[in-house]
Design an enzyme around this catalytic site. Structure first.
Site, PDB file in Angstrom:
ATOM      1  N   ASN A  14       8.087  -3.782   9.760  1.00 49.02           N
ATOM      2  CA  ASN A  14       9.391  -3.322   9.268  1.00 49.02           C
ATOM      3  C   ASN A  14      10.452  -3.573  10.337  1.00 49.02           C
ATOM      4  OD1 ASN A  14       8.570  -2.349   6.764  1.00 49.02           O
ATOM      5  ND2 ASN A  14       8.350  -0.231   7.450  1.00 49.02           N
ATOM      6  N   HIS A  42       8.748  -2.454  -1.635  1.00 41.60           N
ATOM      7  CA  HIS A  42       9.158  -3.774  -1.127  1.00 41.60           C
ATOM      8  C   HIS A  42       9.268  -4.813  -2.258  1.00 41.60           C
ATOM      9  CE1 HIS A  42       8.610  -2.775   3.226  1.00 41.60           C
ATOM     10  NE2 HIS A  42       7.706  -1.947   2.750  1.00 41.60           N
TER      11      HIS A  42
END
Ligand code: HDE
Length: 709
Positions: A152, A79
C-alpha cells in the site's frame, strides 16, 4: 499527444514476448464467429420475414449476445478500482549477504514487472481521487517464479489480526442498507468501528493526512507493510521492511481540489499514469530495504510483528537497493489489469514470511479470493499471471484449463514418466525458513501489541504545520458527516484524545462534541530506541527538485503574446513539464504578433484542478478578454486557492487584480508569495527560472492562511 507506440521497445521484454502469442491483432482480418466461421453481415438478426420475429437458429446472433451477457467477472472485494503498467526492476548491487533471490543478487538482470495501483473502498467505476489508502501491488516475473509484493502507499494498517479484516472492510465499504457512500470513509459505520477499535489510531492519522489524496500514483511511496524475511544461501535470516521511493517525490492534492477532480475527471490518476508513460516520462521508484537483525524484534518499543507500527527511518535507515521503471501501458485493460491476480503467498527462494497475524491471514486470502473472481484454480495460466520461467507439476484439470498435459504419469513419485518432473535441488528450491516455535494454542493478542497511540502521536507530531492543519480539517470533515453524536463522541474521546489534545479539541468543537477536559498523559516510551519525531514521515521533506511531467495550463485569448508564450513554453518543456494551451474555444486564437495557436482544451472542457500550475502570457487584448470570462477567472482563483504556482508575464499581471488575487492573499502582499511569479516587464529569463522553482516546490501552503478561529 504523440500516438501510442505499438508494442514495446521496453526492457520488460521477456514478459512482453511471453504475452505476444496471446495478442489478437485486428489489422487485415475478417470478422468470424468464435468457431472461425466468416461472417458477412452483423447488423441485422435473422428474421422470419422482413418484419418477423428473430429465429433461434441464428447462431451468430445468439453467440454475440451470449458473449456480451457474460462479459463481467466479479470485481475485487477490495481494491476494485485500479490501473496498471508494465516495466522492469533492476537491483543496483548484489544483496547476496541477505538473500539468495536471483532478482536481488544479479545486477545484470532486468526483471519484468506488472504494477497495479488501486483505491480500496470504491467500486470499479468509482473516482480516483477519493480519500483512501492506495494499493501498490508489484508482480516480479523472476527466473525463479513470480514474487508478488502486494503493498500500500501507507506503511501501517488498520488492524493487527487478519481475522478482523472482514469487519474493517464491511465498516468502510458503502453501508449495507443503502449502498452509500461510494468511495469514501466519511460515514457512520466506518467511524463507529474506529471508535470501538483503538488499534486503528495510527492508520487513521495516515488516511486523514494528505497521503490519502496523492497527486499521482507516480508521486507516492509504497510499503510492504509487514515485516518479511530475507534468507541468504547459508540459511541466515534477517527481518526486512520493503519500501518504494518515487523519484519525483511524494506529493498530495488539496482536499477541495480532490473532490472537484472527482467530478471533472474521475479517471484523473489513471489518465495521469497512462499519459506519463505514453509521453516518455516513465514513472520511477527505488526499492528501499530496512534490514533488521532478528534479535531486534522488540528493540524499538513495539513488536515488529505488529502491522500497525512502522520502523522510523531515523532508527533504521532505508537502503535504496534497486530501481523500478514503468515504461509500457497494458494492451488491454481486462486481460491484464483486471485479470492480474496478486497473491501474497507468491514468494521466491530467499524471501520468506514472519508470524505477523495480518500477514498470515493474507497468505490464505489472496489465493482463495482468486478462485471465485477468476473462475477456478487455473488462473495462473492467464497470460498476465503466467511466470516467465517453466512450470511443471501434477496439478491438472479444473475450469479453464489451458495446458494440454501429455503422458500418463500425473503423480509423484512415478517411473512411467521417468520420475519427472524431478524434485528441485534443495539449494535452489524453496524451503521454508526453519523458525523455532513453541507455545500454547491460544486465541489472544500478545501484550507487545498493546500500545496503539505512541506511533499515532509520532506521525502527527512529525508533520509540518500545514500538514497538521489538513489532517485536522480532514477529521472535521469526516466526523462532521457522521449522523450519530455518540459515534463522533467516541472517536474524539477514545481515540483522538489519546493522540494529541489540540487535535482532539479542535475536532471536538467542529463536530459538536464536548471537548475532552484534559489531554490524557502520553505513556512514557517503552524503549530508549525511539524518536520523538520522524522527519521522513512528512511530505514537506520530500524531493522538490523537478517539474518533470508536471502539467501547466497557459491561458490565452485573441491578442496574447506569442513571443512570451513561446519562451515560457520552451523553458518549461526543457525541464520536462507539459504545457497545454487553454482558450475560449478549440478554434485558432490569434496572437498579438499575428500568428495562430490552436488551444488543446477550453475553459469548458478542462479546469484548473487538473493542472499543477497556471501561466498567463501578456497581450493586453487577451488579458482583458480573459478577465471578462468567469471560467477563466475561476481558473486563476482556484489555482491560487489550491496553493499552486501561478506565472504572469507582461500584461498577464493585470489578471491578478481581475481575479481578485491581491484581496485573497493571506500574506497581505503577493510579492511575498513565492508561488506567484510576476513579471510585467517581460524579462523572461529570470521569470522562467523563478516559475520553474515555484512549480517544483509543489504548493505554497503558507497561502492558506491561519485556520478559522
Ligand atoms: Fe489486501 N486483499 N488484504 N491488503 N490487498 C486484496 O485480493 C486481504 C492488506 C492489497 O491490485 C484481495 O485479489 C486481507 C494489507 C492490495 O489486485 C483480498 C487482509 C495490504 C490489493 C485481500 C488484507 C493489502 C489487495 C481482494 C488482512 C498492504 C489489490 C482482491 C489480513 C500491505 C491487489 C484480491 C490488486 C487485495 C485480502 C490487508 C494490499 C480479498 C485478508 C495490509 C494492494 O484477497
Amino acid at each position: 499527444m504523440a500516438p501510442r507506440k505499438p508494442s514495446s521497445t521496453s526492457s520488460s521484454q521477456s514478459k512482453n514476448q511471453s504475452l505476444e502469442s496471446f495478442r489478437e491483432r485486428p489489422e487485415n482480418t475478417t470478422l468470424t464467429t468464435d468457431q472461425g466461421i466468416p461472417i458477412p453481415h452483423t447488423d441485422d438478426s435473422l428474421k422470419a420475414g422482413l418484419r418477423g420475429a428473430t429465429l433461434l437458429e441464428d447462431f451468430h446472433f445468439r453467440e454475440k449476445l451470449t458473449r456480451f451477457d457474460h462479459e463481467r467477472i466479479p470485481e475485487r472485494v477490495v481494491h476494485a478500482r485500479g490501473s496498471a503498467a508494465h516495466g522492469y526492476f533492476r537491483v543496483y548491487q548484489s544483496l547476496e549477504k541477505y538473500t539468495k533471490a536471483k532478482f536481488l543478487t544479479d545486477p545484470s538482470l532486468r526483471t519484468p514487472v506488472f504494477v497495479r495501483f488501486s483505491t480500496v473502498q470504491g467500486s470499479r467505476g468509482s473516482a480516483d481521487t477519493v480519500r483512501d489508502v492506495r494499493g501498490f501491488a508489484t508482480k516480479f516475473y523472476t527466473p525463479e517464479g513470480n514474487f508478488d509484493l502486494v503493498g500500500n502507499n501507507i506503511p501501517v494498517f488498520f488492524i493487527q489480526d487478519g481475522i478482523k479484516f472482514p469487519d474493517v472492510v464491511h465498516a468502510v465499504k458503502p453501508e449495507p442498507h443503502n449502498e452509500m457512500p461510494q468511495g469514501g470513509s466519511a460515514h457512520d459505520s466506518f467511524w463507529d468501528f474506529v471508535g470501538l477499535v483503538p488499534e486503528t489510531a495510527h492508520m487513521i492519522m495516515w488516511v486523514m493526512s494528505d497521503r490519502a489524496i496523492p497527486r499521482s500514483y507516480r508521486m507516492m511511496e509504497g510499503f510492504g507493510v509487514h515485516t518479511f524475511r530475507l534468507v541468504n544461501a547459508q540459511g541466515k535470516s534477517h527481518f526486512v521492511k520493503f519500501h518504494w521511493k518515487p523519484l519525483l517525490g511524494t506529493h498530495g492534492l488539496v482536499w477541495d481540489e480532490a473532490q472537484k477532480i472527482a467530478g471533472k475527471d474521475p479517471d484523473f490518476h489513471r489518465r495521469d499514469l497512462w499519459e506519463a508513460i505514453e509521453s516518455g516520462a516513465p514513472p520511477e521508484y527505488e526499492l528501499g530495504l530496512q534490514i533488521i537483525p532478528e534479535e531486534d524484534a522488540l528493540k524499538y518499543g513495539f513488536d515488529l510483528l505488529d502491522a500497525t507500527k512502522l520502523v522510523p527511518e531515523e532508527l533504521v535507515p532505508v537502503q535504496r537497493v534497486g530501481k523500478l521503471v514503468l515504461d509500457r501501458n497494458p494492451d488491454n485493460f481486462f486481460a491484464e489489469t483486471e485479470q492480474v491476480a496478486y497473491c501474497v503467498s507468491n514468494v521466491v527462494p530467499g524471501i520468506d514470511f514472519t508470524n505477523d497475524p495480518l500477514l498470515q491471514a493474507r497468505l490464505f486470502s489472496y489465493l482463495d479470493t482468486q478462485l471465485t473472481r477468476l473462475g477456478g484454480p487455473n488462473f495462473a495460466e492467464i497470460p498476465i499471471n503466467k511466470p516467465v520461467c517453466p512450470v511443471h507439476n501434477h496439478q491438472q484439470d479444473g475450469f479453464h484449463r489451458d495446458t494440454i498435459n501429455t503422458g500418463r504419469a500425473n503423480y509423484h513419485p512415478n517411473s512411467l514418466g521417468g520420475g519427472c518432473p524431478v524434485l528441485a535441488n534443495p539449494a535452489q528450491g524453496f524451503s521454508h525458513y526453519q523458525e523455532r516455535l513453541e507455545g500454547h494454542k491460544v486465541r489472544q493478542r500478545s501484550e507487545t501489541f498493546s500500545d496503539h497511540f505512541s506511533q499515532a502521536r509520532l506521525f502527527f507530531k512529525s508533520l509540518s504545520r500545514p500538514e497538521q492543519e489538513h489532517l485536522i480539517s480532514a477529521l472535521q470533515f469526516e466526523l462532521g458527516k457522521c449522523e450519530r453524536p455518540e459515534v463522533r463522541e467516541r472517536v474524539v474521546n477514545q481515540v483522538l484524545a489519546n493522540i494529541d489534545s489540540e487535535l482532539a479539541t479542535r475536532v471536538a468543537k467542529a463536530v459538536g462534541v464536548t471537548p475532552p477536559k484534559a489531554a490524557k498523559p502520553p505513556k512514557p516510551p517503552k524503549s530508549r530506541h525511539t524518536v520523538e519525531t520522524s522527519p521522513a514521515l512528512s511530505m514537506e521533506n520530500t524531493a522538490k527538485d523537478s517539474i518533470r511531467s508536471r502539467k501547466i495550463a497557459a491561458l490565452v485569448a485573441d491578442g496574447f503574446s506569442s513571443k512570451e508564450l513561446a519562451q515560457v513554453k520552451r523553458a518549461l518543456e526543457a525541464s520536462g513539464a507539459i504545457v497545454e494551451v487553454v482558450g475560449p474555444t478549440l478554434s485558432p486564437v490569434k496572437s498579438a504578433e499575428g500568428t495562430e495557436e490552436v488551444p488543446v482544451k477550453t475553459f469548458l472542457t478542462t479546469h484548473s484542478v487538473l493542472f499543477d500550475a497556471i501561466y498567463v502570457p501578456g497581450g493586453e487584448k487577451s488579458v482583458v478578454a480573459l478577465g471578462m470570462l468567469p471560467d477563466a477567472v475561476d481558473f486563476v482563483r482556484e489555482a491560487y486557492k489550491h496553493c499552486k504556482a501561478l506565472g504572469f508575464s507582461g500584461e498577464g499581471t493585470q489578471l491578478i487584480d481581475a481575479a481578485g488575487l491581491s484581496k485573497l492573499s493571506a500574506a497581505q502582499s503577493l510579492d511575498s508569495d513565492p508561488g506567484v511569479v510576476q513579471n510585467p516587464k517581460a524579462d523572461m529569463k529570470k521569470f522562467n527560472q523563478r516559475f520553474v522553482e515555484a512549480i517544483a516546490a509543489h504548493r505554497n501552503w503558507a497561502r492558506q492562511g491561519p485556520p478559522p478561529a
